[in-house]
Scaffold this motif. Structure first.
Motif, PDB file in Angstrom:
ATOM      1  N   ARG A 261     -71.214  44.837 -17.910  1.00  0.00           N
ATOM      2  CA  ARG A 261     -70.927  43.417 -18.109  1.00  0.00           C
ATOM      3  C   ARG A 261     -72.195  42.596 -18.311  1.00  0.00           C
ATOM      4  O   ARG A 261     -72.119  41.375 -18.396  1.00  0.00           O
ATOM      5  CB  ARG A 261     -70.135  42.896 -16.910  1.00  0.00           C
ATOM      6  N   SER A 262     -73.346  43.252 -18.354  1.00  0.00           N
ATOM      7  CA  SER A 262     -74.593  42.503 -18.530  1.00  0.00           C
ATOM      8  C   SER A 262     -74.604  41.907 -19.940  1.00  0.00           C
ATOM      9  O   SER A 262     -73.982  42.440 -20.859  1.00  0.00           O
ATOM     10  CB  SER A 262     -75.802  43.413 -18.319  1.00  0.00           C
ATOM     11  N   LEU A 263     -75.333  40.825 -20.069  1.00  0.00           N
ATOM     12  CA  LEU A 263     -75.356  40.114 -21.355  1.00  0.00           C
ATOM     13  C   LEU A 263     -75.799  41.022 -22.506  1.00  0.00           C
ATOM     14  O   LEU A 263     -75.105  41.090 -23.531  1.00  0.00           O
ATOM     15  CB  LEU A 263     -76.254  38.877 -21.217  1.00  0.00           C
ATOM     16  N   PRO A 264     -76.910  41.769 -22.353  1.00  0.00           N
ATOM     17  CA  PRO A 264     -77.314  42.629 -23.475  1.00  0.00           C
ATOM     18  C   PRO A 264     -76.238  43.638 -23.860  1.00  0.00           C
ATOM     19  O   PRO A 264     -75.977  43.850 -25.045  1.00  0.00           O
ATOM     20  CB  PRO A 264     -78.572  43.342 -22.956  1.00  0.00           C
ATOM     21  N   HIS A 265     -75.599  44.246 -22.841  1.00  0.00           N
ATOM     22  CA  HIS A 265     -74.591  45.262 -23.167  1.00  0.00           C
ATOM     23  C   HIS A 265     -73.383  44.628 -23.866  1.00  0.00           C
ATOM     24  O   HIS A 265     -72.866  45.181 -24.846  1.00  0.00           O
ATOM     25  CB  HIS A 265     -74.147  45.986 -21.898  1.00  0.00           C
ATOM     26  N   LEU A 267     -73.400  41.936 -25.589  1.00  0.00           N
ATOM     27  CA  LEU A 267     -73.826  41.509 -26.933  1.00  0.00           C
ATOM     28  C   LEU A 267     -73.822  42.683 -27.899  1.00  0.00           C
ATOM     29  O   LEU A 267     -73.335  42.596 -29.028  1.00  0.00           O
ATOM     30  CB  LEU A 267     -75.230  40.902 -26.840  1.00  0.00           C
ATOM     31  N   ARG A 268     -74.338  43.800 -27.423  1.00  0.00           N
ATOM     32  CA  ARG A 268     -74.368  45.004 -28.270  1.00  0.00           C
ATOM     33  C   ARG A 268     -72.947  45.357 -28.718  1.00  0.00           C
ATOM     34  O   ARG A 268     -72.696  45.628 -29.886  1.00  0.00           O
ATOM     35  CB  ARG A 268     -74.977  46.171 -27.487  1.00  0.00           C
ATOM     36  N   ARG A 269     -72.021  45.331 -27.746  1.00  0.00           N
ATOM     37  CA  ARG A 269     -70.624  45.681 -28.090  1.00  0.00           C
ATOM     38  C   ARG A 269     -70.038  44.678 -29.063  1.00  0.00           C
ATOM     39  O   ARG A 269     -69.330  45.046 -30.000  1.00  0.00           O
ATOM     40  CB  ARG A 269     -69.778  45.733 -26.814  1.00  0.00           C
ATOM     41  N   ALA A 270     -70.366  43.394 -28.842  1.00  0.00           N
ATOM     42  CA  ALA A 270     -69.800  42.354 -29.705  1.00  0.00           C
ATOM     43  C   ALA A 270     -70.305  42.508 -31.138  1.00  0.00           C
ATOM     44  O   ALA A 270     -69.534  42.382 -32.097  1.00  0.00           O
ATOM     45  CB  ALA A 270     -70.150  40.989 -29.158  1.00  0.00           C
ATOM     46  N   ILE A 271     -71.609  42.815 -31.276  1.00  0.00           N
ATOM     47  CA  ILE A 271     -72.164  42.966 -32.633  1.00  0.00           C
ATOM     48  C   ILE A 271     -71.565  44.194 -33.295  1.00  0.00           C
ATOM     49  O   ILE A 271     -71.084  44.151 -34.428  1.00  0.00           O
ATOM     50  CB  ILE A 271     -73.713  43.056 -32.585  1.00  0.00           C
ATOM     51  N   ASP A 275     -67.240  41.306 -33.013  1.00  0.00           N
ATOM     52  CA  ASP A 275     -66.462  40.481 -32.105  1.00  0.00           C
ATOM     53  C   ASP A 275     -67.103  39.107 -31.930  1.00  0.00           C
ATOM     54  O   ASP A 275     -67.087  38.544 -30.850  1.00  0.00           O
ATOM     55  CB  ASP A 275     -66.384  41.229 -30.751  1.00  0.00           C
ATOM     56  N   MET A 276     -67.690  38.604 -33.005  1.00  0.00           N
ATOM     57  CA  MET A 276     -68.328  37.284 -32.940  1.00  0.00           C
ATOM     58  C   MET A 276     -67.745  36.422 -34.036  1.00  0.00           C
ATOM     59  O   MET A 276     -67.120  36.930 -34.956  1.00  0.00           O
ATOM     60  CB  MET A 276     -69.835  37.442 -33.169  1.00  0.00           C
ATOM     61  N   GLU A 277     -68.008  35.134 -33.934  1.00  0.00           N
ATOM     62  CA  GLU A 277     -67.472  34.233 -34.961  1.00  0.00           C
ATOM     63  C   GLU A 277     -68.612  33.673 -35.790  1.00  0.00           C
ATOM     64  O   GLU A 277     -69.741  33.551 -35.295  1.00  0.00           O
ATOM     65  CB  GLU A 277     -66.776  33.069 -34.275  1.00  0.00           C
ATOM     66  N   VAL A 278     -68.293  33.333 -37.025  1.00  0.00           N
ATOM     67  CA  VAL A 278     -69.290  32.645 -37.844  1.00  0.00           C
ATOM     68  C   VAL A 278     -68.764  31.233 -38.095  1.00  0.00           C
ATOM     69  O   VAL A 278     -67.618  31.060 -38.518  1.00  0.00           O
ATOM     70  CB  VAL A 278     -69.529  33.396 -39.173  1.00  0.00           C
ATOM     71  N   TYR A 279     -69.593  30.229 -37.785  1.00  0.00           N
ATOM     72  CA  TYR A 279     -69.252  28.834 -38.059  1.00  0.00           C
ATOM     73  C   TYR A 279     -69.997  28.415 -39.330  1.00  0.00           C
ATOM     74  O   TYR A 279     -71.015  29.016 -39.683  1.00  0.00           O
ATOM     75  CB  TYR A 279     -69.689  27.934 -36.888  1.00  0.00           C
ATOM     76  N   TYR A 280     -69.467  27.387 -39.968  1.00  0.00           N
ATOM     77  CA  TYR A 280     -70.097  26.923 -41.212  1.00  0.00           C
ATOM     78  C   TYR A 280     -70.397  25.435 -41.071  1.00  0.00           C
ATOM     79  O   TYR A 280     -69.528  24.662 -40.661  1.00  0.00           O
ATOM     80  CB  TYR A 280     -69.159  27.164 -42.392  1.00  0.00           C
ATOM     81  N   GLN A 281     -71.644  25.067 -41.413  1.00  0.00           N
ATOM     82  CA  GLN A 281     -71.982  23.646 -41.376  1.00  0.00           C
ATOM     83  C   GLN A 281     -72.240  23.163 -42.809  1.00  0.00           C
ATOM     84  O   GLN A 281     -73.160  23.653 -43.481  1.00  0.00           O
ATOM     85  CB  GLN A 281     -73.219  23.390 -40.513  1.00  0.00           C
ATOM     86  N   PRO A 282     -71.416  22.209 -43.268  1.00  0.00           N
ATOM     87  CA  PRO A 282     -71.593  21.702 -44.639  1.00  0.00           C
ATOM     88  C   PRO A 282     -72.933  20.973 -44.794  1.00  0.00           C
ATOM     89  O   PRO A 282     -73.404  20.321 -43.864  1.00  0.00           O
ATOM     90  CB  PRO A 282     -70.434  20.727 -44.814  1.00  0.00           C
ATOM     91  N   ILE A 283     -73.508  21.085 -45.963  1.00  0.00           N
ATOM     92  CA  ILE A 283     -74.750  20.371 -46.292  1.00  0.00           C
ATOM     93  C   ILE A 283     -74.356  19.401 -47.428  1.00  0.00           C
ATOM     94  O   ILE A 283     -73.913  19.853 -48.496  1.00  0.00           O
ATOM     95  CB  ILE A 283     -75.854  21.356 -46.736  1.00  0.00           C
ATOM     96  N   VAL A 284     -74.508  18.109 -47.156  1.00  0.00           N
ATOM     97  CA  VAL A 284     -73.972  17.117 -48.094  1.00  0.00           C
ATOM     98  C   VAL A 284     -75.079  16.619 -49.030  1.00  0.00           C
ATOM     99  O   VAL A 284     -76.173  16.260 -48.582  1.00  0.00           O
ATOM    100  CB  VAL A 284     -73.344  15.933 -47.314  1.00  0.00           C
ATOM    101  N   SER A 285     -74.753  16.592 -50.324  1.00  0.00           N
ATOM    102  CA  SER A 285     -75.731  16.153 -51.319  1.00  0.00           C
ATOM    103  C   SER A 285     -75.847  14.632 -51.285  1.00  0.00           C
ATOM    104  O   SER A 285     -74.835  13.923 -51.226  1.00  0.00           O
ATOM    105  CB  SER A 285     -75.279  16.626 -52.701  1.00  0.00           C
ATOM    106  N   LEU A 286     -77.092  14.116 -51.328  1.00  0.00           N
ATOM    107  CA  LEU A 286     -77.273  12.662 -51.327  1.00  0.00           C
ATOM    108  C   LEU A 286     -77.117  12.098 -52.742  1.00  0.00           C
ATOM    109  O   LEU A 286     -77.067  10.893 -52.928  1.00  0.00           O
ATOM    110  CB  LEU A 286     -78.647  12.300 -50.770  1.00  0.00           C
ATOM    111  N   HIS A 287     -77.039  13.008 -53.734  1.00  0.00           N
ATOM    112  CA  HIS A 287     -76.886  12.543 -55.126  1.00  0.00           C
ATOM    113  C   HIS A 287     -75.450  12.143 -55.415  1.00  0.00           C
ATOM    114  O   HIS A 287     -75.198  11.123 -56.037  1.00  0.00           O
ATOM    115  CB  HIS A 287     -77.333  13.626 -56.106  1.00  0.00           C
TER     116      HIS A 287
END
Ligand SMILES: Nc1nc2c(ncn2[C@@H]2O[C@@H]3COP(=O)(O)O[C@H]4[C@@H](O)[C@H](n5cnc6c(=O)[nH]c(N)nc65)O[C@@H]4COP(=O)(O)O[C@H]3[C@H]2O)c(=O)[nH]1
Length: 515
Positions: A261-265, A267-271, A275-287
């Motif tokens: 249950r240690s964090l490194p272990h 994390l290894r299992r999650a990778i 078992d991880m999520e990817v979030y997306y942050q929009p980048i807005v054009s000023l033009h």
């Protein structure tokens, strides 16, 4: 710290109890079998020692008889009798000596002149023996019931025989074997010494040793009562063993649980298990106030550690040498995102963060191209963001340039992340073919009130433009920051003011509304 440990490894009474029972059985097994094998080994060792002692004693016996023969004559005068008496007096074993001639007639003993024939069976055995020796067990009127007799016929035609009580033969082995191992020493079929008859318990093991030269057999026994009495004596050690095993099994259980249950272990299992999520942050054009780009950011909620910050994920992955795996996992997630939303994402590029060590890895290009082939939807829509945190060595620098050129040839956009915080000096920009420069949010935070920052950012954006690079301002949270950014020649803005990083479904909704 202790709270952390107890959350990771909760204490359960029932578990401690189960380990108590388990270790009790285990310690009983170890204790019982350990004692058994110890006694078997001890029996072997003591038997070997007893055999050696007996052989040694027999050698001494015949050495003594040889001396008598060498000093003897065929007469039985007063001096001869006196000499025999003298030898008896100093003998450690024998109580009586006799002399016989080559007709096997005893003519002299330490008691005086004699005249009787040795049994023909003994005579035969002496003649058949290589050394002209033999032993026998007979009834002696002088010494009592059973008497041990050794015979030796010398080359000079004179023989000597010595009479001894059985005890003098067994005393050497008694201290080796008794009281634990009762034994029986036989000559031919007659028992010379036997202390095994009234044992009154079962036989656990038995050793039989034959001394063929003397037709002797030594039977040594390991009785069950010896086992039990030793077991009772060693019982405190058994209890200690139980407690140690109990403590050890509990410690192992919690140690293993803590490790699992240690964090490194985790994390290894999650990778490894995606078992991880990817979030997306929009980048807005000023033009045109539209979203043409996004940044993919890792998110992970551990079942035992809660939400783990991306910076910790990167730091631990680096230590575990998992940054490559993490990058490939994010890339595949982004690929899947594009595959499932091709229409909506058609004109949007997404940048994935790549660590420099991951880029410098010799397998980078082959794995990266493999993923691009796996997800052709990413073609022309993928970017890599590289954070420059430390100066590159003389070996790394040309390697990095070649990697960048390779990546560019695959139609991938390159951004330099967090510009101004690491070693990414202006010379750095000149060397690498970046498409986009991302200004770190520390500058944006102080931009409005700090003239120096304004001047620096003006110069940086000017240089970026000269080098044909787009400029993105990171961390724009408020309207006043946006206004300050707009006064510079900045192309796009990434920040909470427009949108925070969003999970899969929410970013799609956002894009539908704000595209
Ligand atoms: N205060 C504030 N913050 C804002 C604002 N807008 C965006 N941010 C945060 O700024 C960070 C931008 O990403 P970054 O500079 O590449 O910095 C990233 C990046 O260097 C690294 N990272 C994240 N995901 C990955 C990944 O998949 N691979 C690698 N190698 N690194 C990653 O972790 C860093 C931190 O990521 P996040 O915590 O997601 O933090 C993100 C984002 O949530 C704002 O208006 N105000």
């Amino acid at each position: 710290m202790f709270t952390g440990i107890t959350t990771l490894t909760p204490f359960k009474k029932s578990l401690v109890f189960s380990y108590g029972i388990f270790s009790l059985f285990l310690s009983l097994l170890v204790f019982a079998s350990g004692l058994y094998f110890y006694l078997i080994k001890d029996l072997n060792d003591q038997s070997q020692a007893a055999e050696n002692a007996l052989t040694h004693r027999m050698d001494e016996i015949f050495r003594e008889l040889k001396h008598i023969v060498n000093d003897a004559s065929l007469s039985c005068q007063k001096e001869d009798i006196g000499q025999l008496r003298h030898k008896v007096f100093y003998s450690p074993i024998f109580k009586e000596f006799g002399l016989f001639d080559d007709n096997f007639r005893v003519y002299c003993t330490n008691f005086g002149v004699n005249n009787f024939n040795i049994f023909s069976t003994i005579k035969d055995r002496i003649e058949q023996s290589e050394d002209h020796t033999t032993v026998s067990l007979v009834k002696s009127y002088i010494l009592g019931e059973k008497t041990f007799i050794a015979f030796y016929l010398g080359k000079n035609g004179i023989g000597a025989n010595g009479l001894a009580p059985p005890k003098s033969l067994s005393m050497d082995i008694d201290h080796l074997l008794l009281p634990d191992y009762p034994y029986e020493l036989t000559i031919g079929k007659l028992a010379l010494v036997s202390n095994e008859l009234n044992m009154g318990s079962e036989i656990l093991d038995q050793k039989n040793i034959s001394l063929d030269d003397w037709a002797m057999t030594l039977k040594i026994i390991l009785p069950s009562n010896v086992y039990w009495s030793k077991a009772m004596t060693l019982l405190p050690f058994g209890v200690v063993l139980w407690i140690v095993l109990w403590a050890l099994s509990c410690a192992l259980h919690w140690g293993f649980l803590y490790y699992r249950r240690s964090l490194p272990h985790c994390l290894r299992r999650a990778i490894r298990g995606n078992d991880m999520e990817v979030y997306y942050q929009p980048i807005v054009s000023l033009h045109d106030n539209k979203t043409h780009a996004m940044e993919a950011l890792i998110r992970w909620r551990s079942p035992y550690h809660g939400q783990v910050s991306p910076l910790s994920i990167i730091e631990i992955s680096g230590r575990l040498n998992l940054l490559g795996d993490l990058t490939w996992m994010v890339l595949r997630n982004v690929g899947q995102f594009y595959r499932e939303n091709q229409k909506l994402l058609n004109n949007i590029t997404t940048a994935v963060n790549v660590d420099r060590y991951c880029l410098l890895n010799e397998d980078f290009i082959s794995t990266f191209t493999g993923i691009l082939e796996e997800y052709p939807e990413l073609k022309g829509r993928l970017g890599l963001e590289v954070t420059e945190t430390s100066a590159l060595s003389a070996i790394e620098l040309p390697l990095m340039v070649s990697r960048f050129e390779h990546v560019k040839a695959l139609d991938i956009r390159l951004s330099v992340d967090d510009f101004g915080t690491g070693y990414s000096g202006l010379d750095f920009l000149r060397r690498f073919p970046y498409d986009t420069l991302k200004l770190d949010r520390v500058f944006i935070a102080s931009l409005k009130d700090d003239q120096f920052t304004q001047q620096v950012l003006t110069s940086i954006t000017k240089l970026a433009k000269e080098l044909n690079m787009k400029v993105v301002a990171e961390g724009v949270e408020r309207k006043d920051q946006l206004d300050a950014v707009k006064e510079l020649d900045i192309d796009s803005v990434q920040g909470y003011y427009f949108c925070a990083p969003l999970p899969y479904d929410q970013v799609l909704t956002w894009l539908v509304k704000n595209k």
